[in-house]
Motif scaffolding. Structure first.
Motif, PDB file in Angstrom:
ATOM      1  N   ASP B  93      85.736 -34.103 -46.432  1.00 19.98           N
ATOM      2  CA  ASP B  93      86.595 -32.921 -46.352  1.00 19.98           C
ATOM      3  C   ASP B  93      88.039 -33.330 -46.114  1.00 19.98           C
ATOM      4  OD1 ASP B  93      84.643 -31.134 -46.884  1.00 19.98           O
ATOM      5  OD2 ASP B  93      84.333 -30.484 -44.810  1.00 19.98           O
ATOM      6  N   ARG B  94      88.235 -34.403 -45.367  1.00 18.84           N
ATOM      7  CA  ARG B  94      89.594 -34.866 -45.155  1.00 18.84           C
ATOM      8  C   ARG B  94      90.209 -35.307 -46.485  1.00 18.84           C
ATOM      9  NH1 ARG B  94      92.558 -36.311 -41.137  1.00 18.84           N
ATOM     10  NH2 ARG B  94      90.981 -36.699 -39.567  1.00 18.84           N
ATOM     11  N   PHE B  95      89.455 -36.103 -47.248  1.00 16.84           N
ATOM     12  CA  PHE B  95      89.977 -36.573 -48.533  1.00 16.84           C
ATOM     13  C   PHE B  95      90.252 -35.398 -49.465  1.00 16.84           C
ATOM     14  CE2 PHE B  95      87.483 -40.722 -47.831  1.00 16.84           C
ATOM     15  CZ  PHE B  95      88.557 -41.265 -47.143  1.00 16.84           C
ATOM     16  N   ARG B  96      89.322 -34.440 -49.459  1.00 15.67           N
ATOM     17  CA  ARG B  96      89.478 -33.325 -50.381  1.00 15.67           C
ATOM     18  C   ARG B  96      90.619 -32.406 -50.000  1.00 15.67           C
ATOM     19  NH1 ARG B  96      85.870 -29.550 -51.152  1.00 15.67           N
ATOM     20  NH2 ARG B  96      86.498 -29.111 -53.259  1.00 15.67           N
ATOM     21  N   SER B  97      91.001 -32.394 -48.719  1.00 16.89           N
ATOM     22  CA  SER B  97      92.111 -31.534 -48.339  1.00 16.89           C
ATOM     23  C   SER B  97      93.442 -32.284 -48.400  1.00 16.89           C
ATOM     24  CB  SER B  97      91.882 -30.952 -46.937  1.00 16.89           C
ATOM     25  OG  SER B  97      91.877 -31.976 -45.981  1.00 16.89           O
ATOM     26  N   ALA B 243      76.903 -40.275 -66.882  1.00 17.28           N
ATOM     27  CA  ALA B 243      76.838 -40.381 -65.413  1.00 17.28           C
ATOM     28  C   ALA B 243      78.181 -40.016 -64.783  1.00 17.28           C
ATOM     29  CB  ALA B 243      76.411 -41.784 -64.998  1.00 17.28           C
ATOM     30  N   PHE B 244      79.284 -40.424 -65.406  1.00  9.59           N
ATOM     31  CA  PHE B 244      80.590 -40.122 -64.820  1.00  9.59           C
ATOM     32  C   PHE B 244      80.872 -38.619 -64.863  1.00  9.59           C
ATOM     33  CE2 PHE B 244      85.201 -39.571 -64.849  1.00  9.59           C
ATOM     34  CZ  PHE B 244      85.511 -40.210 -63.654  1.00  9.59           C
ATOM     35  N   THR B 245      80.586 -38.013 -66.028  1.00 14.41           N
ATOM     36  CA  THR B 245      80.816 -36.571 -66.159  1.00 14.41           C
ATOM     37  C   THR B 245      79.949 -35.809 -65.162  1.00 14.41           C
ATOM     38  OG1 THR B 245      80.994 -37.055 -68.511  1.00 14.41           O
ATOM     39  CG2 THR B 245      81.062 -34.748 -67.886  1.00 14.41           C
ATOM     40  N   ALA B 246      78.669 -36.200 -65.096  1.00 16.53           N
ATOM     41  CA  ALA B 246      77.756 -35.508 -64.184  1.00 16.53           C
ATOM     42  C   ALA B 246      78.224 -35.684 -62.740  1.00 16.53           C
ATOM     43  CB  ALA B 246      76.339 -36.033 -64.352  1.00 16.53           C
ATOM     44  N   ALA B 247      78.615 -36.916 -62.382  1.00 21.40           N
ATOM     45  CA  ALA B 247      79.043 -37.185 -61.001  1.00 21.40           C
ATOM     46  C   ALA B 247      80.259 -36.332 -60.655  1.00 21.40           C
ATOM     47  CB  ALA B 247      79.345 -38.670 -60.809  1.00 21.40           C
ATOM     48  N   ALA B 248      81.218 -36.259 -61.579  1.00 17.63           N
ATOM     49  CA  ALA B 248      82.431 -35.474 -61.313  1.00 17.63           C
ATOM     50  C   ALA B 248      82.076 -33.994 -61.115  1.00 17.63           C
ATOM     51  CB  ALA B 248      83.427 -35.647 -62.451  1.00 17.63           C
ATOM     52  N   GLN B 249      81.138 -33.498 -61.936  1.00 13.86           N
ATOM     53  CA  GLN B 249      80.719 -32.107 -61.821  1.00 13.86           C
ATOM     54  C   GLN B 249      80.036 -31.840 -60.476  1.00 13.86           C
ATOM     55  OE1 GLN B 249      81.283 -29.381 -63.578  1.00 13.86           O
ATOM     56  NE2 GLN B 249      82.657 -30.677 -64.772  1.00 13.86           N
ATOM     57  N   VAL B 250      79.069 -32.725 -60.143  1.00 14.64           N
ATOM     58  CA  VAL B 250      78.320 -32.541 -58.893  1.00 14.64           C
ATOM     59  C   VAL B 250      79.275 -32.618 -57.702  1.00 14.64           C
ATOM     60  CG1 VAL B 250      76.495 -33.459 -57.404  1.00 14.64           C
ATOM     61  CG2 VAL B 250      76.201 -33.467 -59.881  1.00 14.64           C
ATOM     62  N   TYR B 251      80.214 -33.546 -57.778  1.00 12.68           N
ATOM     63  CA  TYR B 251      81.186 -33.730 -56.689  1.00 12.68           C
ATOM     64  C   TYR B 251      81.962 -32.439 -56.459  1.00 12.68           C
ATOM     65  CZ  TYR B 251      85.089 -35.808 -54.110  1.00 12.68           C
ATOM     66  OH  TYR B 251      86.027 -36.109 -53.167  1.00 12.68           O
ATOM     67  N   LYS B 252      82.421 -31.834 -57.548  1.00 13.23           N
ATOM     68  CA  LYS B 252      83.178 -30.586 -57.441  1.00 13.23           C
ATOM     69  C   LYS B 252      82.291 -29.478 -56.875  1.00 13.23           C
ATOM     70  CE  LYS B 252      86.441 -31.035 -61.155  1.00 13.23           C
ATOM     71  NZ  LYS B 252      86.503 -30.762 -62.587  1.00 13.23           N
ATOM     72  N   ARG B 253      81.078 -29.371 -57.447  1.00 12.03           N
ATOM     73  CA  ARG B 253      80.220 -28.253 -57.083  1.00 12.03           C
ATOM     74  C   ARG B 253      79.702 -28.358 -55.661  1.00 12.03           C
ATOM     75  NH1 ARG B 253      76.820 -26.802 -61.895  1.00 12.03           N
ATOM     76  NH2 ARG B 253      78.959 -26.742 -62.636  1.00 12.03           N
ATOM     77  N   ARG B 254      79.331 -29.589 -55.263  1.00 12.05           N
ATOM     78  CA  ARG B 254      78.718 -29.707 -53.946  1.00 12.05           C
ATOM     79  C   ARG B 254      79.670 -29.343 -52.837  1.00 12.05           C
ATOM     80  NH1 ARG B 254      75.249 -34.411 -51.358  1.00 12.05           N
ATOM     81  NH2 ARG B 254      75.812 -33.310 -49.456  1.00 12.05           N
ATOM     82  N   LEU B 255      80.941 -29.302 -53.177  1.00  9.39           N
ATOM     83  CA  LEU B 255      81.899 -29.102 -52.115  1.00  9.39           C
ATOM     84  C   LEU B 255      82.525 -27.720 -52.102  1.00  9.39           C
ATOM     85  CD1 LEU B 255      83.213 -32.605 -52.684  1.00  9.39           C
ATOM     86  CD2 LEU B 255      82.343 -31.854 -50.501  1.00  9.39           C
ATOM     87  N   SER B 256      82.061 -26.832 -52.991  1.00 17.47           N
ATOM     88  CA  SER B 256      82.722 -25.522 -52.936  1.00 17.47           C
ATOM     89  C   SER B 256      81.743 -24.402 -52.651  1.00 17.47           C
ATOM     90  CB  SER B 256      83.486 -25.241 -54.218  1.00 17.47           C
ATOM     91  OG  SER B 256      82.613 -25.354 -55.304  1.00 17.47           O
TER      92      SER B 256
END
Lengths: 278, 256
Positions: B93-97, B243-256
């Protein structure tokens, strides 16, 4: 330009069927200490997450420093700093390395000096080169805050900053928050303690049932909140008895004076009753 | 998005250094990831080596590519666990903010994973030499091997990052990586696929490990390469992109 740092209007957020925020509206003035008061599960953290761009609202508008948190998230992030409920530090790294990392990510000039400054400001210089996993709870929290303060953000979000701290560290945290505001930083904090909000904040908003139940300066809130009792302790039983009769006229030495604050539950009950009764 | 490419590269670089530093503080993890394939090599090279029949080839020469794949899978577990640890702690959360590039965290972990995997595979190759591995590929062949291994390495590290993002706990993430330890065994890694029967043979022939292992084997032992290198490259590139596209998607989704 206005003096409002944060403007939140008509904010709504649901998690599946759980409507956490139904309609939240408030503003935070530049350079003030704003406290969002609410009990566990009231949605305080959800508000903080939306304001710090970590979460998207279902509807409503939030601007920070005139920037929209949804559409201009990147610029919002440049002027804010978040200290969440859980300490955000790398356990296996040292305190110095943790601060260095943030300094580098923020592209600060003279990171090394700034790291040393913050370490000594938070009395961590002796532990600077030890792994954070060996730190006490209070030290971790201080490091956490130091990381948030690197680069002097205009707004700092503190989500329950004193939860889990011992009384000594809590007072140190309060002093720090006051100091930050004196330095011009806008402080947005959440708390479940009425006492903390009253002591620290210039402005308090009470979040309950997904809405702002009441808001205002601590002085104003005192007038609309349920009556407070005071517990007076005297040197002896007799004096206490006598005091009951003579308190108005005679100056009897009061050994200690303890204010009894209403619990948050009392506040909610009183305020919701009042609204329902109208 | 608003940021210059160079700056977001710098974010990834800082994150990469952070992930490496974290790995350095936990050398036991790398040691474990190297010891398992080391013993596998010892076991297959000495005990099973005498009964295994791989035609005119020396069994130790035959199994080196398979063991390398195994070691990559083992070492990547730590990428998955480190990502999962980050995701479950407040640090994310620190990195994302902060105003840093969103993919920096993922790229940093992938990069550190590649470095760890490279160390572990190097140890494996050296061990193989000690146990009697005698390759006879030329310089160019070796260059191709290194390039292919690097691609495989990136692909596997990205899969690990993805597993770390998907799982709820660090322990769970290493569980998700389990198929990667098994795949080299159901491939041409330890036995020629034509010695297998029915469904297993069919699976061994279509899964990506086989063309990768066949390519490395052909290049190091001077065997005919066929089209396995192209199939291997296609697999690697496809896995990296997905894998990169999926990871980027999951990363975005898991955090919102």
């Amino acid at each position: 330009m206005t003096d409002n740092m944060i403007v939140v209007s008509d904010l709504k957020k649901s998690f599946k069927i759980n409507r956490v925020l139904r309609n939240v509206t408030f503003t935070v003035r530049k350079g003030s200490i704003f406290a969002l008061l609410g009990s566990n599960g009231a949605g305080k953290t959800t508000v903080v997450k939306i304001l710090s761009t970590l979460m998207k609202p279902d509807s409503g508008n939030v601007t920070i420093n005139g920037l929209d948190v949804v559409r201009q998230g990147y610029y919002v992030r440049e002027c804010i700093s978040l200290t969440g409920q859980f300490t955000a530090v790398d356990e296996v790294l040292t305190g110095r390395e943790n601060l260095n990392l943030i300094g580098q990510l923020k592209r600060l000039n003279g990171v090394k000096n700034k790291v040393n400054e913050w370490l000594s400001f938070f009395h961590l210089q002796d532990a600077a080169d030890r792994k954070v996993s060996t730190y006490s709870g209070g030290m971790r929290r201080r490091l956490d805050i130091a990381m948030s303060l690197m680069g002097k953000p205009q707004i700092i979000f503190l989500d329950e900053p004193t939860t889990g701290l011992d009384p000594q560290n809590r007072i140190a945290m309060w002093d720090l928050v006051k100091e930050l505001a004196v330095g011009g930083t806008t402080v947005f904090l959440t708390t479940q303690y009425l006492e903390e909000a009253e002591y620290l904040a210039d402005y308090i908003a009470i979040l309950h049932g997904g809405k702002i139940l009441a808001e205002g300066t601590p002085q104003y809130l005192k007038t609309i909140m349920p009556h407070r009792g005071a517990q007076l302790n005297f040197q002896s039983e007799e004096q206490a008895a006598e005091a009951m009769a003579l308190l108005n006229e005679n100056g009897i030495t009061i050994e200690s004076f303890e204010q009894k604050l209403p619990s948050l539950e009392d506040v909610f009950l009183a305020l919701t009753d009042e609204k329902g009764g109208k | 998005m608003h940021k210059l490419k160079g700056i977001s590269f710098l974010d990834s670089w800082i994150m990469f250094k952070r992930c490496l530093l974290i790995s350095l503080r936990n050398p036991e993890a790398l040691l474990m990831a190297t010891i398992t394939p080391f013993f596998l090599m010892l076991l297959f090279g000495t005990v099973f080596g005498n009964i295994a029949d791989v035609g005119s080839l020396n069994y130790i020469d035959f199994i080196v590519p398979g063991i390398i794949m195994q070691s990559l899978g083992q070492a990547s577990q730590h990428s998955a666990m480190n990502v999962a640890t980050d995701m479950t702690k407040g640090i994310i959360d620190r990195f994302r903010s902060m105003s840093i590039s969103k993919s920096a965290v993922l790229i940093g972990h992938t990069g550190a994973g590649v470095v760890r995997n490279t160390i572990s595979s190097t140890v494996i190759i050296i061990t193989a030499f000690v146990l009697g591995f005698r390759p006879h590929g030329g310089f160019v062949d070796w260059l191709i091997v290194v390039a292919l291994l690097t691609l495989v390495n990136i692909a596997i590290s990205l899969i690990a990052v993805l597993c770390g993002l998907i799982s709820k706990t660090p322990e769970g993430s290493s569980g998700l990586m389990f198929p990667l330890f098994i795949l080299p065994f159901i491939s041409s890694g330890f036995a020629p696929t034509d010695t297998m029967s029915g469904g297993i043979r069919w699976f061994a022939e279509i899964q990506p490990m086989t063309p990768i292992i066949d390519s490395i084997r052909a290049l190091t032992l001077g065997l005919p390469l066929g089209n396995s290198l192209w199939i291997a490259l296609a697999w690697c590139i496809a896995i990296i992109i997905i894998a990169f596209t999926a990871a980027a998607q999951v990363y975005k989704r898991r955090l919102s």
